[in-house]
Design an enzyme around this catalytic site. Structure first.
Site, mmCIF file in Angstrom:
data_model
loop_
_atom_site.group_PDB
_atom_site.id
_atom_site.type_symbol
_atom_site.label_atom_id
_atom_site.label_comp_id
_atom_site.label_asym_id
_atom_site.label_seq_id
_atom_site.Cartn_x
_atom_site.Cartn_y
_atom_site.Cartn_z
ATOM 1 N N LYS A 161 -26.168 51.693 100.625
ATOM 2 C CA LYS A 161 -24.953 52.589 100.847
ATOM 3 C C LYS A 161 -25.443 54.050 100.214
ATOM 4 O O LYS A 161 -26.471 54.189 99.509
ATOM 5 C CB LYS A 161 -24.012 52.048 99.752
ATOM 6 N N ARG A 178 -18.473 39.512 104.522
ATOM 7 C CA ARG A 178 -18.051 38.232 105.571
ATOM 8 C C ARG A 178 -19.207 37.291 105.642
ATOM 9 O O ARG A 178 -18.706 35.959 105.997
ATOM 10 C CB ARG A 178 -18.085 39.103 107.167
HETATM 11 N N1 BES Z 1 -17.507 46.271 99.902
HETATM 12 C C1 BES Z 1 -17.522 46.931 101.167
HETATM 13 C C2 BES Z 1 -16.232 47.366 101.607
HETATM 14 C C3 BES Z 1 -15.315 48.517 100.796
HETATM 15 C C4 BES Z 1 -15.335 49.814 101.229
HETATM 16 C C5 BES Z 1 -14.862 48.042 99.582
HETATM 17 C C6 BES Z 1 -14.812 50.662 100.356
HETATM 18 C C7 BES Z 1 -14.010 49.034 98.909
HETATM 19 C C8 BES Z 1 -14.076 50.361 99.544
HETATM 20 C C9 BES Z 1 -18.356 46.109 102.280
HETATM 21 O O1 BES Z 1 -19.075 45.035 101.767
HETATM 22 C C10 BES Z 1 -18.991 46.998 103.067
HETATM 23 O O2 BES Z 1 -19.945 47.556 102.735
HETATM 24 N N2 BES Z 1 -18.598 47.163 104.343
HETATM 25 C C11 BES Z 1 -19.103 47.917 105.103
HETATM 26 C C12 BES Z 1 -19.222 46.988 106.626
HETATM 27 C C13 BES Z 1 -20.189 47.980 107.564
HETATM 28 C C14 BES Z 1 -21.511 47.862 107.413
HETATM 29 C C15 BES Z 1 -20.089 47.303 109.157
HETATM 30 C C16 BES Z 1 -18.266 49.153 105.437
HETATM 31 O O3 BES Z 1 -17.071 49.065 105.429
HETATM 32 O O4 BES Z 1 -18.628 50.253 105.487
HETATM 33 MG MG MG Z 2 -21.033 45.890 101.812
#
Ligand code: BES
Ligand code: MG
Ligand code: ZN
Length: 471
Positions: free
Chosen positions: A250, A324
């Site tokens: 991230k 997921r």
């Molecule tokens: N934990 C995150 C989602 C999230 C984003 C929670 C903002 C709280 C606030 C999840 O694991 C994630 O990283 N999702 C990605 C998926 C993408 C790589 C397809 C996302 O939403 O950016």
């Molecule tokens: Mg994630």
């Protein structure tokens, strides 16, 4: 705090509740000048001091107000006047207040004492703090006390764990807490370590956990009622104690928020505490797939193909879509090994749901019309709102892989919260009543007790109400 059905002659501290209409009706009984300052609008507080007494005039707003609005007012009141409220016998006045409304008021007073780290220094936690209220008999007040205490214990546990910094909630520390919780409430506690997960074939969960410095803890908590013919609800909470994104790392900008990636789990824990303390006549099977999503030499890699618990193979195209993965195995493990009337998962799953709804509501997906409506209704009632999104088969194609049964992201820049829900649907093993709540935007946000974003407690009251009223 004690609730007592009494009205003595003299009180040094009084909380007097008014709707705007009630204020218009009765304000002639008070010192004229007060009407210049107080009108009964929602959140308005006027403090009237005389030689013998301090009265807090508390505005509730229009008389058509919803019950949850009384809780909102009480929360803000408890937060704002923490330092001026004194531990003395206090009278609550509001002839128009019914039992439900008073319950919300008391819940709000206690919820409003929360801040991180939680101590019970607020005057409302002083056992000597008596609230006298004559509208309801002592039996009803006792029920309200019990419900409020159970809810507040659940909600503050939820908030406290979500607010904890990442270094204070490593998987082993959380597991120890859950083990003790199970002991306290006589829950059945089971946790599968890495070796056991390998034996069981929980491959999707393990793909995330394999990069962790901490052992796996695929945790199952069971609450059993003695009531006959009780329903059984399966609850799953995403429990990523910190989500770095893994190898698909991230951005640094907002990464500290990812201590909140266990918001699904903490909501479920809060509801479990409520059900246990209230001894609700229902059975609960809770799965919390605990892990972090870390970078290490063992971390899973984009392009990996892994085999999930239900035998389906998944091509991992982004290790940041880890929620997921761990939910997939949680869903099929629960669906295959337990018979449940409802199967509900909560997860801080996608940034997509945050971009769609912000902090206004969670995204709801369900394969059952009744469950969907029940959740929407309960969300409106508790002000932990949900909005329904579709699960049409047109999205199925987007997660078809060339090298596996599924891929974990669609690679299209659209509707990832729907894609993620569609992905999860492949793992519910035809459970007829499943709902998925994507609470990424609502679990952690602006709150009245902190300057920065913090745990809202979203999901606890929603689930508590749902469980309590599901027979
Ligand atoms: N934990 C995150 C989602 C999230 C984003 C929670 C903002 C709280 C606030 C999840 O694991 C994630 O990283 N999702 C990605 C998926 C993408 C790589 C397809 C996302 O939403 O950016
Ligand atoms: Mg994630
Ligand atoms: Zn995550």
């Amino acid at each position: 705090m004690k609730l007592i059905n009494k009205k003595n002659k003299n009180y040094t501290q009084t909380f007097q509740l008014f709707t705007e209409e009630e204020w218009t009706k009765t304000n002639k009984n008070f010192n004229k000048n007060i009407s210049i300052f107080f009108t009964g609008k929602k959140y308005e507080v006027f403090i009237n001091t005389t030689e013998e007494n301090v009265t807090y005039f508390i505005g509730l707003g229009k008389s058509s107000l919803k019950n949850f609005e009384i809780q909102q007012v009480a929360i803000k009141f408890a937060q704002t006047y923490k330092n001026s409220i004194k531990t003395v016998q206090s009278l609550v006045i509001g002839d128009f207040i019914n039992q439900q409304q008073f319950e919300e008021f008391v819940k709000g007073l206690l919820i409003g004492t929360y801040h991180y780290p939680f101590d019970k220094n607020h005057p409302f936690w002083n056992p000597a703090f008596e609230i006298h209220f004559e509208n309801l008999n002592q039996k009803k007040l006792d029920i309200i006390s019990q419900k409020a205490a159970a809810l507040v214990n659940g909600q503050t546990a939820c908030q406290e764990w979500l607010n904890k910094p990442a270094n204070l909630k490593k998987p082993d520390v959380l597991s120890l807490y859950l083990k003790n919780l199970a002991k306290k409430y006589q829950l059945k506690y089971t946790a599968f370590n890495r070796k056991k997960c390998e034996e069981l074939g929980l491959g999707a969960y393990l793909s995330v956990n394999q990069g962790s410095a901490y052992d796996a803890a695929f945790t199952i908590l069971e609450y059993k009622t003695t009531a006959k013919n009780a329903k059984t609800i399966g609850l799953i909470g995403k429990c990523v104690v910190f989500d770095t994104g893994g190898i698909s790392l991230k951005d640094h900008q907002n990464m500290h928020y990812m201590k909140s990636d266990m918001g699904g789990a903490t909501a479920v824990i809060g509801a479990l505490i409520y059900a246990s303390e209230m001894q609700l006549p229902v059975n609960l099977v809770v799965i919390l797939p605990i892990t972090d999503n870390a970078i290490s030499e063992n971390a899973f890699l984009p392009s990996d193909v892994i085999t999930a618990y239900n035998g389906k193979t998944i091509e991992v195209l982004n290790t940041d879509a880890e929620g997921r993965m761990i939910l997939a195995d949680s869903l099929s493990y629960l669906a295959k090994n337990y018979k449940t009337d409802l199967l509900i998962d909560l997860a801080t799953l996608t940034g997509s749901s945050v971009r769609m709804f912000g902090d206004t509501c969670g995204a709801l997906f369900s394969n059952d019309e009744d469950l969907k409506n029940l959740l929407l209704m309960t969300g409106d009632k508790t002000n932990q709102r949900l909005w329904n999104l579709p699960l049409w088969d047109i999205w199925q194609d987007d997660i078809r892989s060339d090298v596996a049964d599924l891929k974990n992201i669609s690679m299209k820049p659209i509707g990832d919260c729907i894609v993620a829900a569609k992905f999860l649907e492949q793992f519910i093993e035809n459970h007829p009543k499943w709902a998925h709540l994507d609470i990424a935007g609502v679990a952690f946000g602006n709150v009245g007790y902190a300057k920065e974003k913090a745990a809202t407690g979203f999901g606890v009251q929603l689930l508590a109400d749902l469980i309590e009223n599901y027979h």
